[in-house]
Design a protein around this motif. Sequence first.
Motif, short mmCIF file in Angstrom:
data_model
loop_
_atom_site.label_atom_id
_atom_site.label_comp_id
_atom_site.label_asym_id
_atom_site.label_seq_id
_atom_site.Cartn_x
_atom_site.Cartn_y
_atom_site.Cartn_z
N ALA A 1 49.51 8.85 40.39
CA ALA A 1 49.38 10.02 41.56
C ALA A 1 50.67 10.48 41.43
O ALA A 1 51.47 10.91 42.41
CB ALA A 1 49.13 9.16 42.90
N THR A 2 51.19 11.32 40.37
CA THR A 2 52.35 11.95 40.15
C THR A 2 52.15 13.50 40.46
O THR A 2 51.52 13.93 40.08
CB THR A 2 53.00 11.42 38.96
OG1 THR A 2 52.87 10.27 38.55
CG2 THR A 2 54.59 12.28 38.61
N ALA A 3 53.44 13.93 41.16
CA ALA A 3 53.58 15.22 41.30
C ALA A 3 53.54 16.12 39.88
O ALA A 3 54.17 15.54 38.97
CB ALA A 3 54.56 15.60 42.08
N THR B 1 47.33 13.50 37.99
CA THR B 1 48.17 13.92 38.88
C THR B 1 47.81 13.40 40.24
O THR B 1 46.88 12.70 40.44
CB THR B 1 48.23 15.45 38.83
OG1 THR B 1 47.25 15.98 39.33
CG2 THR B 1 48.66 15.94 37.51
N TRP B 2 48.59 13.73 41.22
CA TRP B 2 48.47 13.14 42.44
C TRP B 2 47.22 14.08 43.30
O TRP B 2 46.79 13.62 44.19
CB TRP B 2 49.52 13.63 43.38
CG TRP B 2 50.12 14.91 43.42
CD1 TRP B 2 49.43 16.15 43.01
CD2 TRP B 2 51.17 15.59 44.28
NE1 TRP B 2 50.04 17.29 43.46
CE2 TRP B 2 51.26 16.75 44.45
CE3 TRP B 2 52.27 15.06 44.90
CZ2 TRP B 2 52.29 17.75 44.65
CZ3 TRP B 2 53.30 15.55 45.81
CH2 TRP B 2 53.20 17.14 45.47
N VAL C 1 43.30 8.15 44.03
CA VAL C 1 44.44 7.08 43.47
C VAL C 1 43.64 5.75 43.10
O VAL C 1 44.23 5.20 42.39
CB VAL C 1 45.44 6.98 44.66
CG1 VAL C 1 44.69 6.15 45.96
CG2 VAL C 1 46.53 5.98 44.08
#
Length: 263
Positions: free
Chosen positions: A20-22, A55-56, A60
């Motif tokens: 869940a990365t920016a 991504t975020w 999740v």
Amino acid sequence: MSSGGAAKGEVSLYLLAGLATAPLFMEGFRVALHGQLAREGYDVTASELLFPYGTWSRNVLPQIWEIGRDMQRGPRRSARSIGGRRTLAAIGESRLRRGHDAASGGGRTIFIGHSGGGVAAVHAAMHLLEHDDSGLSPIVVMIGSPRCRIPEQLRPSVLYVYATNAGAPASGGKITDAICKLGTFGGWGGGIGRSGESVMKAGRSFLPGWNHNKYGPDGACGVPIIGWHPDYFREQAPYVNGMGLTNKWLTLHAVWEWLRGKI
């Protein structure tokens, strides 16, 4: 610093994000490492940030499940890795966009994976090692990653970076990143003591025991950053130590000092 001159060779640089990365979370670090490689005389033919688990903006829960599954895959099952296969697919698509054959190389491949991205990096690198006839082993740097079993052929080309308490030496210090305590590098091996050394005595060995680092990386380094898991790449206050060094600088320095001896 580089003294200039002819290029030392081609390298392809891929940064792999974790859970869940920016979208731009690792972009500053990618730019900095790309610049360091170029200054040292390397021809960086590819430099991209990839998201093997999304991504975020993606739910999740599926990401957690996929990373968990990949963490459990043994060395012989890395070809079935979800994150590894997505990484290879993204690299192939990128090469096609640049007008190259999807299966062609770009010199030495460098994977920098944060969190679950480090697991995907190991599996993608192992596929390249098995199917690339260039003779150049991919290089993997796992930053703040959960532990996974690394195939023996790849272990010399893997660095494991973990956060330690501020002020700790690179070779020691308490691990402050709880994610680095998840998973295992261990496996069963005959004649192995608690510290991982051989315990042959008088031509006889003890019964097979648990070797906590049987599938671990050959390189490991603690980085005394301020914070923990999401903070390796921070470059503004309060993530600046008493010497004026940012978390990003400390992480980049640790990675580069090891990487320069491998490429």
